[in-house]
Design a protein around this motif. Structure first.
Motif, PDB file in Angstrom:
ATOM      1  N   TRP A  30       0.841  -1.189   0.000  1.00 59.64           N
ATOM      2  CA  TRP A  30       0.000   0.000   0.000  1.00 59.64           C
ATOM      3  C   TRP A  30       0.882   1.248   0.000  1.00 59.64           C
ATOM      4  CZ3 TRP A  30      -5.497   0.200   2.095  1.00 59.64           C
ATOM      5  CH2 TRP A  30      -6.135  -1.037   1.929  1.00 59.64           C
ATOM      6  N   GLU A  31       0.343   2.332  -0.509  1.00 62.00           N
ATOM      7  CA  GLU A  31       1.108   3.576  -0.610  1.00 62.00           C
ATOM      8  C   GLU A  31       0.766   4.524   0.533  1.00 62.00           C
ATOM      9  OE1 GLU A  31       0.009   5.176  -4.361  1.00 62.00           O
ATOM     10  OE2 GLU A  31       0.859   3.507  -5.526  1.00 62.00           O
ATOM     11  N   ASN A  32       1.781   5.206   1.080  1.00 63.34           N
ATOM     12  CA  ASN A  32       1.523   6.278   2.035  1.00 63.34           C
ATOM     13  C   ASN A  32       0.783   7.404   1.321  1.00 63.34           C
ATOM     14  OD1 ASN A  32       2.749   5.099   4.276  1.00 63.34           O
ATOM     15  ND2 ASN A  32       4.778   5.804   3.650  1.00 63.34           N
ATOM     16  N   ASP A  33      -0.282   7.869   1.911  1.00 61.02           N
ATOM     17  CA  ASP A  33      -1.167   8.849   1.287  1.00 61.02           C
ATOM     18  C   ASP A  33      -1.176  10.111   2.154  1.00 61.02           C
ATOM     19  OD1 ASP A  33      -3.329  10.277   0.177  1.00 61.02           O
ATOM     20  OD2 ASP A  33      -4.405   8.432  -0.326  1.00 61.02           O
ATOM     21  N   THR A  34      -0.794  11.229   1.573  1.00 61.38           N
ATOM     22  CA  THR A  34      -0.682  12.470   2.345  1.00 61.38           C
ATOM     23  C   THR A  34      -2.010  13.195   2.518  1.00 61.38           C
ATOM     24  OG1 THR A  34      -0.145  13.729   0.341  1.00 61.38           O
ATOM     25  CG2 THR A  34       1.706  12.802   1.598  1.00 61.38           C
ATOM     26  N   ARG A  35      -3.066  12.705   1.910  1.00 60.47           N
ATOM     27  CA  ARG A  35      -4.356  13.370   2.047  1.00 60.47           C
ATOM     28  C   ARG A  35      -4.890  13.220   3.471  1.00 60.47           C
ATOM     29  NH1 ARG A  35      -7.318  10.722  -3.045  1.00 60.47           N
ATOM     30  NH2 ARG A  35      -5.938   9.017  -2.349  1.00 60.47           N
ATOM     31  N   SER A  36      -5.424  14.307   3.993  1.00 61.46           N
ATOM     32  CA  SER A  36      -5.846  14.356   5.391  1.00 61.46           C
ATOM     33  C   SER A  36      -7.122  13.559   5.624  1.00 61.46           C
ATOM     34  CB  SER A  36      -6.071  15.803   5.823  1.00 61.46           C
ATOM     35  OG  SER A  36      -4.904  16.579   5.640  1.00 61.46           O
ATOM     36  N   THR A  37      -7.329  13.205   6.887  1.00 58.64           N
ATOM     37  CA  THR A  37      -8.526  12.491   7.323  1.00 58.64           C
ATOM     38  C   THR A  37      -9.599  13.497   7.710  1.00 58.64           C
ATOM     39  OG1 THR A  37      -7.080  10.773   8.187  1.00 58.64           O
ATOM     40  CG2 THR A  37      -9.358  10.768   8.953  1.00 58.64           C
ATOM     41  N   SER A  38     -10.845  13.177   7.427  1.00 57.39           N
ATOM     42  CA  SER A  38     -11.932  14.071   7.822  1.00 57.39           C
ATOM     43  C   SER A  38     -12.058  14.112   9.339  1.00 57.39           C
ATOM     44  CB  SER A  38     -13.262  13.600   7.219  1.00 57.39           C
ATOM     45  OG  SER A  38     -13.704  12.419   7.859  1.00 57.39           O
ATOM     46  N   HIS A  39     -12.670  15.173   9.850  1.00 50.84           N
ATOM     47  CA  HIS A  39     -12.894  15.280  11.288  1.00 50.84           C
ATOM     48  C   HIS A  39     -13.831  14.172  11.772  1.00 50.84           C
ATOM     49  CE1 HIS A  39     -11.317  19.368  10.603  1.00 50.84           C
ATOM     50  NE2 HIS A  39     -10.986  19.344  11.885  1.00 50.84           N
ATOM     51  N   ASN A  40     -14.864  13.851  10.986  1.00 45.39           N
ATOM     52  CA  ASN A  40     -15.760  12.760  11.362  1.00 45.39           C
ATOM     53  C   ASN A  40     -14.981  11.460  11.559  1.00 45.39           C
ATOM     54  OD1 ASN A  40     -18.144  14.198  11.369  1.00 45.39           O
ATOM     55  ND2 ASN A  40     -18.788  13.559   9.335  1.00 45.39           N
ATOM     56  N   VAL A 207     -12.029  10.346  -0.192  1.00 45.80           N
ATOM     57  CA  VAL A 207     -10.695  10.654   0.327  1.00 45.80           C
ATOM     58  C   VAL A 207     -10.289  12.064  -0.091  1.00 45.80           C
ATOM     59  CG1 VAL A 207      -8.280   9.925   0.418  1.00 45.80           C
ATOM     60  CG2 VAL A 207     -10.093   8.206   0.261  1.00 45.80           C
ATOM     61  N   ASP A 208     -10.588  12.441  -1.337  1.00 47.04           N
ATOM     62  CA  ASP A 208     -10.326  13.814  -1.785  1.00 47.04           C
ATOM     63  C   ASP A 208     -11.172  14.807  -0.993  1.00 47.04           C
ATOM     64  OD1 ASP A 208      -8.452  13.099  -3.704  1.00 47.04           O
ATOM     65  OD2 ASP A 208      -9.946  12.953  -5.310  1.00 47.04           O
ATOM     66  N   PHE A 209     -12.444  14.473  -0.800  1.00 44.82           N
ATOM     67  CA  PHE A 209     -13.316  15.359  -0.035  1.00 44.82           C
ATOM     68  C   PHE A 209     -12.794  15.548   1.386  1.00 44.82           C
ATOM     69  CE2 PHE A 209     -16.643  15.776   3.153  1.00 44.82           C
ATOM     70  CZ  PHE A 209     -17.300  16.917   2.724  1.00 44.82           C
ATOM     71  N   SER A 210     -12.348  14.479   2.010  1.00 42.19           N
ATOM     72  CA  SER A 210     -11.850  14.557   3.388  1.00 42.19           C
ATOM     73  C   SER A 210     -10.709  15.556   3.501  1.00 42.19           C
ATOM     74  CB  SER A 210     -11.381  13.181   3.854  1.00 42.19           C
ATOM     75  OG  SER A 210     -12.448  12.271   3.907  1.00 42.19           O
ATOM     76  N   ALA A 211      -9.784  15.481   2.559  1.00 47.70           N
ATOM     77  CA  ALA A 211      -8.648  16.402   2.597  1.00 47.70           C
ATOM     78  C   ALA A 211      -9.101  17.834   2.376  1.00 47.70           C
ATOM     79  CB  ALA A 211      -7.631  15.989   1.538  1.00 47.70           C
ATOM     80  N   GLN A 212     -10.028  18.031   1.445  1.00 48.63           N
ATOM     81  CA  GLN A 212     -10.528  19.375   1.162  1.00 48.63           C
ATOM     82  C   GLN A 212     -11.272  19.937   2.366  1.00 48.63           C
ATOM     83  OE1 GLN A 212     -12.606  20.091  -2.684  1.00 48.63           O
ATOM     84  NE2 GLN A 212     -14.324  20.786  -1.418  1.00 48.63           N
TER      85      GLN A 212
END
Length: 484
Positions: A30-40, A207-212
């Motif tokens: 699996w790849e390390n993903d820099t996209r952030s996690t949502s607050h939920n 995942v994109d939405f979470s980071a945004q």
């Protein structure tokens, strides 16, 4: 479409197969993903981790949502495998996992085509009861949010029909996701069986939405309108979240706030109710009263709840939390994910002379606090230094315009929810479907609150039906004190 607790509706007997996702080599590739996690997602993971530390039990306290789809045709194993695999490839959230570390949260993601499905034959069931027990237990174990996969598929095949079931932890999806998934999975299966491309629009990635969402929320301060709306609401309610407060709930000695007994075992699961409140004709009549008053069906539901709450001894001010979707861009409309924020609602019924007047107050209350959904609650509580969590929630959704809504509502599919052990939470879901208005609720199974919520739901139902019965599609319904 029904929204129902897993154990409240049987699955027809048949051959049970569980379909478990996996990847070659586990997380090694699996790849390390820099996209952030949502607050939920973050607050959900941290709650699950705290639960593990405190009780020694794995799992997310059975916080999953699911789906059951009925097919009136023999099951094709290759077509099911192809449909489920393609669905996983279509929704990145099913191929992504967040690990809680001392330094923070780390996301890992695997690309499309890398997830395989293991077919595990469980056995043939001649009765629905043992089958349902097996399914519920498997879903409870498979949907722990601290693991991947936090979801599981199952099929129950018969000679001329089969049922496709899915359960996933709440961090991966919301109820609206599953309403859309019914059409997606059906189309994917039929396309695979007919060896054609599925007719489905492209979707964005949660995942994109979470980071945004994370980036936007982390940039706000206490002067943001959403934060101010929450601050004003909490100030007016003694700095606490709303509760179902007809009386203080009685929690047995030694139990904690999560419903666990001293040895870490869960207390009794909550009671569950699901029923059709109004048929389509009566739903239209009730809605006409609300629209004539300048409101909506949802405002009318809130107004009726406020009347019932007052009559049952809760006081003139009805307070609850209501979910609001965050699918604000077209690319999120069909995406699988947890696209939900919450807003506070307060409706004061003091001095109202008609049901229409209370609908107007409910409409203003819903509009005034709509802005509170613009910032996730976890970020709000960080800024305000407040650690409370919602315990009295009223949700409303209109499913009539979802693909295949009529077929699903006629019994073709149902959204499932797990059982819950909370000693004080009260959740009410109101769904407008093609056949009318359905309600589903969960609330404590023991103590005074059980009887109080039961009586409250009965009175609420009576009020809604009485308003619809008096509807003339125009004039204000007169207020007569205890009934609208």
């Amino acid at each position: 479409m029904k929204f129902i607790q897993m154990m409240d509706q049987p699955v027809a007997p048949g051959g049970l197969v569980e379909w478990s996702p996996s990847t070659v080599g586990g997380f090694a590739h699996w790849e390390n993903d820099t996209r952030s996690t949502s607050h939920n997602h973050e607050v959900h993971l941290r709650a699950a981790l705290e639960h593990r530390w405190r009780t020694g039990r794995e799992g997310g306290r059975e916080s999953w949502l699911g789906l059951a789809i009925e097919f009136d045709e023999p099951m094709s194993v290759p077509a099911i495998r192809a449909a489920l695999t393609r669905w996983i490839d279509r929704h990145e959230v099913l191929r992504s996992h967040v690990v809680v570390k001392h330094a923070g949260l780390q996301r890992l993601t695997t690309p499309p085509g890398s997830v395989r499905l293991k077919m595990g034959r469980v056995g043939w069931y001649a009765e629905s009861g043992p089958l349902l027990d097996q399914l519920a237990g498997s879903f409870d174990r498979a949907t722990a949010p601290l693991q991947w996969p936090a979801y599981l598929f199952a099929t129950v095949a018969r000679e001329r029909s089969f049922t496709l079931l899915f359960a996933g932890d709440h961090s991966l999806l919301d109820g609206y996701s599953l309403i859309l998934a019914q059409h997606e999975l059906t189309e994917l299966y039929h396309a695979a069986r007919e060896r054609r491309e599925p007719e489905l629009p492209p979707v964005g990635s949660y995942v994109d939405f979470s980071a945004q969402e994370r980036s936007s929320a982390d940039s706000v301060d206490v002067d943001h309108p959403a934060v101010r709306a929450w601050a004003d609401y909490l100030d007016a309610n003694e700095h606490r979240m709303p509760r179902f407060d007809l009386a203080d709930p009685v929690v047995p000695d030694g139990d904690d706030a999560d419903g666990d007994t001293p040895d870490g075992e869960p207390g009794p699961p909550q009671s569950s109710v699901t029923l059709e409140l109004l048929d389509d004709d009566h739903a239209n009549r009730f809605t006409a009263v609300c629209v004539a008053a300048g409101g909506s069906l949802f405002a009318g539901i809130v107004a009726a709840l406020a009347v019932a709450y007052r009559e049952c001894g809760g006081g003139d001010v009805f307070r609850c939390i209501t979910p609001r979707h965050t699918r604000t861009q077209g690319r999120w409309l069909g995406a699988l994910g947890w696209f939900v924020s919450v807003t506070p609602v307060a409706v004061d019924s003091t001095g109202t002379g008609s049901f229409a007047a209370l609908v107007q107050r409910a409409t203003r209350a819903l509009r005034t606090t709509r802005v509170a959904a613009d910032v996730p609650l976890l970020r709000v509580t960080e800024l305000l230094g407040y650690g409370g969590a919602p315990s009295f929630v009223v949700s409303f959704i209109d499913t009539r315009h979802a693909p295949d809504a009529a077929a699903a509502d006629a019994g073709g599919a149902r959204v499932l929810r797990s059982h819950n052990y909370s000693p004080d939470e009260v959740y009410i879901w109101v769904n407008r479907t093609p056949s009318g208005v359905r309600i589903s609720a969960r609330f404590p199974a023991t103590g005074p609150m059980h009887a109080e919520v039961s009586a409250f739901l009965v009175r609420f139902s009576e009020i809604v039906r009485a308003v619809g019965d008096q509807s003339t599609f125009g004039p204000t319904v007169p207020w007569t004190g205890t009934t609208p």
